[in-house]
Design a protein around this motif. Sequence first.
Motif, PDB file in Angstrom:
ATOM      1  N   UNK A   1      -5.111  20.842  40.695  1.00  0.00           N
ATOM      2  CA  UNK A   1      -4.846  19.408  40.562  1.00  0.00           C
ATOM      3  C   UNK A   1      -3.454  19.153  39.991  1.00  0.00           C
ATOM      4  N   UNK A   2      -2.474  19.845  40.572  1.00  0.00           N
ATOM      5  CA  UNK A   2      -1.079  19.683  40.185  1.00  0.00           C
ATOM      6  C   UNK A   2      -0.271  19.224  41.399  1.00  0.00           C
ATOM      7  N   UNK A   3       0.940  18.725  41.145  1.00  0.00           N
ATOM      8  CA  UNK A   3       1.819  18.380  42.256  1.00  0.00           C
ATOM      9  C   UNK A   3       2.476  19.661  42.793  1.00  0.00           C
ATOM     10  N   UNK A   4       2.917  19.608  44.033  1.00  0.00           N
ATOM     11  CA  UNK A   4       3.606  20.765  44.610  1.00  0.00           C
ATOM     12  C   UNK A   4       4.836  21.128  43.780  1.00  0.00           C
ATOM     13  N   UNK A   5       5.564  20.112  43.321  1.00  0.00           N
ATOM     14  CA  UNK A   5       6.779  20.378  42.553  1.00  0.00           C
ATOM     15  C   UNK A   5       6.461  21.075  41.233  1.00  0.00           C
ATOM     16  N   UNK A   6       5.354  20.691  40.591  1.00  0.00           N
ATOM     17  CA  UNK A   6       4.967  21.336  39.334  1.00  0.00           C
ATOM     18  C   UNK A   6       4.650  22.805  39.568  1.00  0.00           C
ATOM     19  N   UNK A   7       3.955  23.101  40.655  1.00  0.00           N
ATOM     20  CA  UNK A   7       3.637  24.498  40.971  1.00  0.00           C
ATOM     21  C   UNK A   7       4.918  25.276  41.249  1.00  0.00           C
ATOM     22  N   UNK A   8       5.863  24.681  41.980  1.00  0.00           N
ATOM     23  CA  UNK A   8       7.132  25.341  42.253  1.00  0.00           C
ATOM     24  C   UNK A   8       7.863  25.671  40.949  1.00  0.00           C
ATOM     25  N   UNK A   9       7.788  24.747  39.989  1.00  0.00           N
ATOM     26  CA  UNK A   9       8.425  24.982  38.684  1.00  0.00           C
ATOM     27  C   UNK A   9       7.763  26.151  37.971  1.00  0.00           C
ATOM     28  N   UNK A  10       6.426  26.196  38.016  1.00  0.00           N
ATOM     29  CA  UNK A  10       5.705  27.312  37.386  1.00  0.00           C
ATOM     30  C   UNK A  10       6.071  28.634  38.048  1.00  0.00           C
ATOM     31  N   UNK A  11       6.157  28.652  39.361  1.00  0.00           N
ATOM     32  CA  UNK A  11       6.470  29.890  40.083  1.00  0.00           C
ATOM     33  C   UNK A  11       7.876  30.373  39.715  1.00  0.00           C
ATOM     34  N   UNK A  12       8.844  29.459  39.671  1.00  0.00           N
ATOM     35  CA  UNK A  12      10.201  29.848  39.282  1.00  0.00           C
ATOM     36  C   UNK A  12      10.220  30.434  37.872  1.00  0.00           C
ATOM     37  N   UNK A  13       9.465  29.810  36.984  1.00  0.00           N
ATOM     38  CA  UNK A  13       9.409  30.297  35.607  1.00  0.00           C
ATOM     39  C   UNK A  13       8.785  31.683  35.536  1.00  0.00           C
ATOM     40  N   UNK A  14       7.726  31.895  36.310  1.00  0.00           N
ATOM     41  CA  UNK A  14       7.061  33.201  36.337  1.00  0.00           C
ATOM     42  C   UNK A  14       8.033  34.280  36.807  1.00  0.00           C
ATOM     43  N   UNK A  15       8.725  34.004  37.902  1.00  0.00           N
ATOM     44  CA  UNK A  15       9.656  34.992  38.454  1.00  0.00           C
ATOM     45  C   UNK A  15      10.783  35.297  37.469  1.00  0.00           C
ATOM     46  N   UNK A  16      11.259  34.255  36.791  1.00  0.00           N
ATOM     47  CA  UNK A  16      12.308  34.457  35.808  1.00  0.00           C
ATOM     48  C   UNK A  16      11.837  35.276  34.618  1.00  0.00           C
ATOM     49  N   UNK A  17      10.649  34.952  34.095  1.00  0.00           N
ATOM     50  CA  UNK A  17      10.143  35.666  32.927  1.00  0.00           C
ATOM     51  C   UNK A  17       9.805  37.117  33.233  1.00  0.00           C
TER      52      UNK A  17
END
Length: 215
Positions: free
Chosen positions: A173-189
Amino acid sequence: MRVVIGEDSALFRHGLELLLRDAGHDVVAAVADAPALVEAVARETPDIAVVDIRMPPGGDDDGALAAARIRREHPGVAIMLLSQHVETRHTLDLVAAGGFGYLLKDRVLDVDDFLDSLRRVTAGGSALDPEVVAALVAGRRADPLGGLTAREREVLGLMAEGRTNAAIARRLWLTDRTVETHVRSILGKLGLPASDEDHRRVLAVLAYLRVHAGP
């Protein structure tokens, strides 16, 4: 491309200058210590800084620390670290940001490959020596997911199930943009080098599976 070189060995520094100029690049400064490197980058705003990790005045990781400062103060300047031996301190944050390379000095002997690596890094990509990659992976093996938030772990778990960003958004129940932000953060971390997005997702999922596969 416009290049600043930071290298305390006069012979190696001169060799890099000749190599780069022969290849048609503009070496705008070549200096022998970390403070002079930071000053040269601020003054010349090059496309890329080629930096020896161990430089005066300390002779330890002064070059790497200078590179981290350059990235903070001049994020548009690409960075290529060079080292005689693999040293991973101060490296993960630089890897995650892109426009970064780390090669052992022996790789410079393969001139065409070295010049191709410089072009790739200057264009915003990455170029990591295989020995550097192995050291980074080994250094994070104990708890590679330790820096992730609970939500990021949840997103990564769904990525491991093969779900797309859109499917993850519907599930949580998130927006596509929020998920994209989470994915970028995961890859960075996870310190994954900037490259093809699908390839980075696979590497992230492999890290997740190693943690949850059990003994």
